[in-house]
Design a protein around this motif. Structure first.
Motif, PDB file in Angstrom:
ATOM      1  N   PRO A  83     -61.697 -50.905 -10.315  1.00  0.00           N
ATOM      2  CA  PRO A  83     -62.195 -49.687  -9.648  1.00  0.00           C
ATOM      3  C   PRO A  83     -63.592 -49.242 -10.067  1.00  0.00           C
ATOM      4  O   PRO A  83     -64.420 -48.930  -9.205  1.00  0.00           O
ATOM      5  N   LEU A  84     -63.877 -49.208 -11.372  1.00  0.00           N
ATOM      6  CA  LEU A  84     -65.202 -48.740 -11.787  1.00  0.00           C
ATOM      7  C   LEU A  84     -66.303 -49.672 -11.305  1.00  0.00           C
ATOM      8  O   LEU A  84     -67.388 -49.216 -10.936  1.00  0.00           O
ATOM      9  N   GLN A  85     -66.046 -50.958 -11.290  1.00  0.00           N
ATOM     10  CA  GLN A  85     -67.046 -51.896 -10.782  1.00  0.00           C
ATOM     11  C   GLN A  85     -67.263 -51.707  -9.285  1.00  0.00           C
ATOM     12  O   GLN A  85     -68.367 -51.876  -8.782  1.00  0.00           O
ATOM     13  N   ARG A  86     -66.197 -51.339  -8.561  1.00  0.00           N
ATOM     14  CA  ARG A  86     -66.340 -51.086  -7.129  1.00  0.00           C
ATOM     15  C   ARG A  86     -67.222 -49.862  -6.880  1.00  0.00           C
ATOM     16  O   ARG A  86     -68.070 -49.873  -5.973  1.00  0.00           O
ATOM     17  N   VAL A  87     -67.019 -48.824  -7.687  1.00  0.00           N
ATOM     18  CA  VAL A  87     -67.863 -47.629  -7.543  1.00  0.00           C
ATOM     19  C   VAL A  87     -69.313 -47.981  -7.854  1.00  0.00           C
ATOM     20  O   VAL A  87     -70.232 -47.649  -7.089  1.00  0.00           O
TER      21      VAL A  87
END
Length: 196
Positions: A83-87
């Motif tokens: 998730p954080l990499q997607r953001v």
């Protein structure tokens, strides 16, 4: 070409040219005559699609938001990444778009700075757009919190709002310098701080 397709292409051409011109010149320096000269479209056609310059600019914002949502879909929907990499990927793609446009930055930020003090219509419209973006990012940050990428006590909505606030400030500095440095430095700082 059908009449409907021709109508859509005329309106689309006006909106696309308007988006580029608003990014470069801002609202107050956008001349309808210059827009018509750029597109080769007669004045009557402009007023067939748009009630006024304000109506036109608000529809350009809607067009811009379609692009933003496409970027969010592509980034936040990429389940191959945590998730954080997607953001972060969404903002990295935005940075690349800014580079390709000459570091003119975010249309929402530019219009917000120019018009929010003089137009409640634009102030509400742009704040609404930022809220939509923040909601999308919040969902992904909540997923990051649930899978342990963020501490359990972190507030995903607050993190999303701070991320947008920091990004818009960095986008302004990047525009002033015509340099991506502030955008990259902000992302590094933010994601390091958020995961402490």
């Amino acid at each position: 070409m059908t009449a409907e397709a021709k109508e859509m292409s005329t309106k689309d051409r006006l909106l696309e040219a308007g988006l580029a011109m608003l990014l470069k010149q801002g609202y107050n320096h956008l001349g309808i005559q210059a827009l018509l000269a750029e597109t080769g479209i007669p004045k009557g056609s402009f007023y067939h699609y748009f009630r006024s310059k304000e109506d036109f600019a608000l529809q350009v914002v809607d067009r811009y938001m379609q692009q933003v949502h496409q970027g969010l879909d592509m980034s936040l929907g990429n389940r191959a990444l945590p998730p954080l990499q997607r953001v972060r990927r969404f903002f990295e793609l935005s940075r690349e778009k800014y580079r390709s446009e000459g570091y003119l930055g975010c249309l929402l930020g530019g219009l917000g700075q120019e018009l929010s003090g003089v137009s409640d219509t634009f102030r509400h419209k742009i704040e609404g757009c930022f809220n939509l973006i923040a909601e999308r990012i919040t969902d992904c940050l909540e997923e990051a919190r649930q899978c342990g990428e963020l501490a359990a006590e972190q507030d995903p909505r607050q993190l999303a709002d701070r991320l947008l606030d920091c990004w818009e400030g960095a986008a302004l500095r990047s525009r002033l310098r015509r340099d991506p440095g502030p955008l990259g430095a902000m992302l590094d700082f933010y994601f390091a701080a958020a995961t402490r």
